[in-house]
Write a protein that holds these residues in place. Structure first.
Motif, PDB file in Angstrom:
ATOM      1  N   TRP A 128       0.851  -1.190   0.000  1.00 41.17           N
ATOM      2  CA  TRP A 128       0.000   0.000   0.000  1.00 41.17           C
ATOM      3  C   TRP A 128       0.889   1.242   0.000  1.00 41.17           C
ATOM      4  CZ3 TRP A 128      -1.779  -4.573   1.554  1.00 41.17           C
ATOM      5  CH2 TRP A 128      -3.124  -4.892   1.338  1.00 41.17           C
ATOM      6  N   PRO A 129       0.743   2.115  -0.983  1.00 36.06           N
ATOM      7  CA  PRO A 129       1.549   3.345  -0.996  1.00 36.06           C
ATOM      8  C   PRO A 129       1.050   4.328   0.055  1.00 36.06           C
ATOM      9  CG  PRO A 129      -0.015   3.356  -2.811  1.00 36.06           C
ATOM     10  CD  PRO A 129      -0.149   2.019  -2.156  1.00 36.06           C
ATOM     11  N   LEU A 130       1.990   5.019   0.701  1.00 34.52           N
ATOM     12  CA  LEU A 130       1.589   6.126   1.567  1.00 34.52           C
ATOM     13  C   LEU A 130       0.973   7.202   0.688  1.00 34.52           C
ATOM     14  CD1 LEU A 130       3.361   4.481   3.488  1.00 34.52           C
ATOM     15  CD2 LEU A 130       4.250   6.640   4.390  1.00 34.52           C
ATOM     16  N   PHE A 131      -0.081   7.831   1.186  1.00 31.29           N
ATOM     17  CA  PHE A 131      -0.850   8.767   0.368  1.00 31.29           C
ATOM     18  C   PHE A 131      -1.034  10.066   1.147  1.00 31.29           C
ATOM     19  CE2 PHE A 131      -4.209  10.171  -2.498  1.00 31.29           C
ATOM     20  CZ  PHE A 131      -3.841   9.570  -3.698  1.00 31.29           C
ATOM     21  N   GLY A 132      -0.645  11.178   0.554  1.00 31.51           N
ATOM     22  CA  GLY A 132      -0.718  12.447   1.256  1.00 31.51           C
ATOM     23  C   GLY A 132       0.498  12.652   2.148  1.00 31.51           C
ATOM     24  N   GLU A 133       0.519  13.766   2.838  1.00 34.36           N
ATOM     25  CA  GLU A 133       1.659  14.104   3.698  1.00 34.36           C
ATOM     26  C   GLU A 133       1.533  13.415   5.051  1.00 34.36           C
ATOM     27  OE1 GLU A 133       2.736  18.193   5.658  1.00 34.36           O
ATOM     28  OE2 GLU A 133       3.583  18.143   3.613  1.00 34.36           O
ATOM     29  N   PRO A 134       2.570  12.695   5.494  1.00 31.91           N
ATOM     30  CA  PRO A 134       2.517  12.076   6.818  1.00 31.91           C
ATOM     31  C   PRO A 134       2.349  13.128   7.912  1.00 31.91           C
ATOM     32  CG  PRO A 134       4.340  11.199   5.522  1.00 31.91           C
ATOM     33  CD  PRO A 134       3.814  12.387   4.782  1.00 31.91           C
ATOM     34  N   VAL A 135       1.918  12.675   9.088  1.00 29.96           N
ATOM     35  CA  VAL A 135       1.683  13.570  10.220  1.00 29.96           C
ATOM     36  C   VAL A 135       2.608  13.158  11.362  1.00 29.96           C
ATOM     37  CG1 VAL A 135      -0.009  14.400  11.894  1.00 29.96           C
ATOM     38  CG2 VAL A 135      -0.704  13.948   9.532  1.00 29.96           C
ATOM     39  N   VAL A 136       3.495  14.067  11.760  1.00 27.18           N
ATOM     40  CA  VAL A 136       4.378  13.864  12.914  1.00 27.18           C
ATOM     41  C   VAL A 136       4.241  15.062  13.839  1.00 27.18           C
ATOM     42  CG1 VAL A 136       6.009  12.491  11.550  1.00 27.18           C
ATOM     43  CG2 VAL A 136       6.376  14.942  11.794  1.00 27.18           C
ATOM     44  N   PRO A 137       4.603  14.917  15.105  1.00 28.76           N
ATOM     45  CA  PRO A 137       4.468  16.042  16.038  1.00 28.76           C
ATOM     46  C   PRO A 137       5.309  17.244  15.605  1.00 28.76           C
ATOM     47  CG  PRO A 137       4.805  13.986  17.228  1.00 28.76           C
ATOM     48  CD  PRO A 137       5.075  13.690  15.787  1.00 28.76           C
ATOM     49  N   ASP A 138       4.757  18.436  15.780  1.00 34.22           N
ATOM     50  CA  ASP A 138       5.524  19.644  15.506  1.00 34.22           C
ATOM     51  C   ASP A 138       6.790  19.688  16.363  1.00 34.22           C
ATOM     52  OD1 ASP A 138       3.658  20.521  13.651  1.00 34.22           O
ATOM     53  OD2 ASP A 138       2.559  21.756  15.109  1.00 34.22           O
ATOM     54  N   ALA A 139       6.690  19.152  17.578  1.00 31.87           N
ATOM     55  CA  ALA A 139       7.851  19.141  18.472  1.00 31.87           C
ATOM     56  C   ALA A 139       8.971  18.273  17.917  1.00 31.87           C
ATOM     57  CB  ALA A 139       7.441  18.651  19.862  1.00 31.87           C
ATOM     58  N   TRP A 140       8.626  17.212  17.183  1.00 27.35           N
ATOM     59  CA  TRP A 140       9.663  16.396  16.549  1.00 27.35           C
ATOM     60  C   TRP A 140      10.391  17.195  15.486  1.00 27.35           C
ATOM     61  CZ3 TRP A 140      12.494  12.113  16.875  1.00 27.35           C
ATOM     62  CH2 TRP A 140      13.161  11.688  15.740  1.00 27.35           C
ATOM     63  N   LYS A 141       9.649  17.912  14.680  1.00 29.71           N
ATOM     64  CA  LYS A 141      10.275  18.714  13.630  1.00 29.71           C
ATOM     65  C   LYS A 141      11.179  19.790  14.221  1.00 29.71           C
ATOM     66  CE  LYS A 141       6.476  18.300  10.305  1.00 29.71           C
ATOM     67  NZ  LYS A 141       5.500  19.064   9.500  1.00 29.71           N
ATOM     68  N   ALA A 142      10.764  20.355  15.353  1.00 31.83           N
ATOM     69  CA  ALA A 142      11.508  21.463  15.949  1.00 31.83           C
ATOM     70  C   ALA A 142      12.725  20.990  16.734  1.00 31.83           C
ATOM     71  CB  ALA A 142      10.582  22.268  16.865  1.00 31.83           C
ATOM     72  N   GLN A 143      12.601  19.851  17.424  1.00 31.26           N
ATOM     73  CA  GLN A 143      13.638  19.469  18.380  1.00 31.26           C
ATOM     74  C   GLN A 143      14.248  18.093  18.130  1.00 31.26           C
ATOM     75  OE1 GLN A 143      12.402  19.958  22.479  1.00 31.26           O
ATOM     76  NE2 GLN A 143      11.001  21.600  21.929  1.00 31.26           N
ATOM     77  N   VAL A 144      13.599  17.240  17.325  1.00 29.49           N
ATOM     78  CA  VAL A 144      14.036  15.860  17.136  1.00 29.49           C
ATOM     79  C   VAL A 144      14.276  15.204  18.489  1.00 29.49           C
ATOM     80  CG1 VAL A 144      15.592  14.340  15.860  1.00 29.49           C
ATOM     81  CG2 VAL A 144      15.118  16.597  14.989  1.00 29.49           C
ATOM     82  N   ASN A 145      13.238  15.223  19.303  1.00 29.76           N
ATOM     83  CA  ASN A 145      13.316  14.640  20.642  1.00 29.76           C
ATOM     84  C   ASN A 145      12.652  13.276  20.647  1.00 29.76           C
ATOM     85  OD1 ASN A 145      12.422  14.040  23.463  1.00 29.76           O
ATOM     86  ND2 ASN A 145      13.458  15.989  23.859  1.00 29.76           N
ATOM     87  N   ARG A 146      13.283  12.309  21.275  1.00 29.77           N
ATOM     88  CA  ARG A 146      12.779  10.934  21.270  1.00 29.77           C
ATOM     89  C   ARG A 146      11.371  10.819  21.845  1.00 29.77           C
ATOM     90  NH1 ARG A 146      18.571   8.645  23.359  1.00 29.77           N
ATOM     91  NH2 ARG A 146      19.482   8.208  21.331  1.00 29.77           N
ATOM     92  N   ALA A 147      10.989  11.715  22.706  1.00 24.97           N
ATOM     93  CA  ALA A 147       9.651  11.657  23.301  1.00 24.97           C
ATOM     94  C   ALA A 147       8.557  11.851  22.261  1.00 24.97           C
ATOM     95  CB  ALA A 147       9.515  12.710  24.403  1.00 24.97           C
ATOM     96  N   TRP A 148       8.906  12.397  21.103  1.00 26.15           N
ATOM     97  CA  TRP A 148       7.918  12.643  20.046  1.00 26.15           C
ATOM     98  C   TRP A 148       8.218  11.828  18.786  1.00 26.15           C
ATOM     99  CZ3 TRP A 148       9.683  17.156  22.745  1.00 26.15           C
ATOM    100  CH2 TRP A 148       8.725  17.663  23.641  1.00 26.15           C
ATOM    101  N   ASP A 149       8.897  10.708  18.958  1.00 22.35           N
ATOM    102  CA  ASP A 149       9.301   9.906  17.806  1.00 22.35           C
ATOM    103  C   ASP A 149       8.184   8.931  17.394  1.00 22.35           C
ATOM    104  OD1 ASP A 149      10.788   8.850  15.764  1.00 22.35           O
ATOM    105  OD2 ASP A 149      12.093   7.640  17.043  1.00 22.35           O
ATOM    106  N   TYR A 150       7.056   9.500  17.019  1.00 21.30           N
ATOM    107  CA  TYR A 150       5.930   8.696  16.524  1.00 21.30           C
ATOM    108  C   TYR A 150       5.216   9.493  15.444  1.00 21.30           C
ATOM    109  CZ  TYR A 150       3.506  11.733  19.864  1.00 21.30           C
ATOM    110  OH  TYR A 150       3.051  12.840  20.567  1.00 21.30           O
ATOM    111  N   GLY A 151       4.524   8.797  14.571  1.00 19.17           N
ATOM    112  CA  GLY A 151       3.803   9.484  13.511  1.00 19.17           C
ATOM    113  C   GLY A 151       2.832   8.560  12.813  1.00 19.17           C
ATOM    114  N   PHE A 152       2.003   9.156  11.986  1.00 16.32           N
ATOM    115  CA  PHE A 152       0.956   8.423  11.273  1.00 16.32           C
ATOM    116  C   PHE A 152       0.966   8.839   9.807  1.00 16.32           C
ATOM    117  CE2 PHE A 152      -0.494   9.134  15.646  1.00 16.32           C
ATOM    118  CZ  PHE A 152      -0.785   7.842  16.053  1.00 16.32           C
ATOM    119  N   SER A 153       0.453   7.942   8.979  1.00 16.50           N
ATOM    120  CA  SER A 153       0.275   8.283   7.572  1.00 16.50           C
ATOM    121  C   SER A 153      -0.908   7.521   7.011  1.00 16.50           C
ATOM    122  CB  SER A 153       1.519   7.943   6.750  1.00 16.50           C
ATOM    123  OG  SER A 153       1.312   8.266   5.384  1.00 16.50           O
TER     124      SER A 153
END
Length: 278
Positions: A128-153
């Motif tokens: 199954w191809p990923l479709f659309g832009e994945p969703v990750v925490p804004d805090a991950w994008k800003a800090q790359v902190n392990r506490a926010w190392d999760y996401g959905f697509s």
């Protein structure tokens, strides 16, 4: 866009991705790097880890439980990469943020495909191809902190024919959050770096059961385990039950025998709702 046009767009996407991910490319894909971050010295484990049980899942596609997990293949900066993921709704997956938005190359992946029940370069259920832009925490994008190392697509239509809904073929796990009393997990993933006694190669699913070891930072949690890069993004499950309560994030190179996940709290649920209910 009409239903017919939507199905056609999904099918064209499936054709593009399935043509890219040949067995040769899957064989050559390398495991995603585990994120490295500067943090305060973590708390030591309450007990030395090691009482985990790691076993090979022989035929995941034939099991109503195991086929809800699979391998994740994608491209970042021209490099073919491999991680792990699981179906978390009828048309979407759960994985690690560092698979969806790199911890070093800060970009979303391209040509991403989820392959449930993957085994030995075979796609018994299709992809199954990923479709659309994945969703990750804004805090991950800003800090790359392990506490926010999760996401959905979200994923598009796929499978063997390019027209199947993921959940209709595999089923999916349910999300479970805000359960601090949980102390046992079963982690599924595709570790690709072998360790003594375990011939991890990235092409077979392994199950790793173990208990709580420590909470090194405010929103991370550790368990006994020995899964290696390539397992990133695999679900932490309540043993014997289809509930995802974490996601494989990293290990501690200084103290083998532990794997770590973000602690799943209400922020995870909010991100899930943003990804699939908006």
């Amino acid at each position: 866009m009409s239903t017919t046009h939507t199905a056609r767009a999904h099918h064209e996407r499936w054709l593009e991705i399935s043509e890219y991910w040949t067995t040769e490319r899957m064989a050559a894909a390398i495991p995603e790097d585990v994120p490295t971050m500067t943090e305060e010295t973590p708390a030591p484990p309450s007990a030395l880890p090691g009482a985990f049980k790691t076993t090979l899942v022989q035929n995941p596609a034939t099991s109503s439980y195991y086929r809800r997990a699979g391998a994740l293949f994608y491209v970042r900066e021209g490099v073919d990469l491999q991680g792990s993921a699981s179906a978390i709704t009828h048309n979407g997956i759960l994985t690690a943020a560092h698979c969806l938005y790199g911890s070093k190359v800060r970009k979303y992946p391209t040509k991403a495909a989820y392959v449930p029940g993957y085994r030995d370069l075979q796609e018994p259920l299709g992809q199954w191809p990923l479709f659309g832009e994945p969703v990750v925490p804004d805090a991950w994008k800003a800090q790359v902190n392990r506490a926010w190392d999760y996401g959905f697509s979200k994923v598009g239509l796929g499978g063997k024919n390019g027209f199947s809904v993921l959940g209709n073929v595999t089923g999916h796990f349910e999300l479970l959050v805000d359960r601090p009393e949980l102390r046992e997990w079963d982690v599924l993933g595709y570790p690709a770096v072998a360790v003594p006694g375990y011939l991890f190669d990235g092409h077979r699913m392994w199950s790793c059961q173990g208990g709580f070891t420590r909470q090194p930072t405010l929103n991370t949690i550790g368990k006994e385990g020995n899964l290696t890069p390539g397992s990133s993004g695999g679900p932490w499950l309540i043993p014997g039950h289809p509930y995802a309560n974490g996601v494989q994030s990293y290990d501690d190179g200084n103290l083998p025998g532990e794997n770590f996940s973000p602690y799943f709290d209400s922020d995870v649920l909010k991100l899930y709702q943003k990804a699939f209910q908006s």
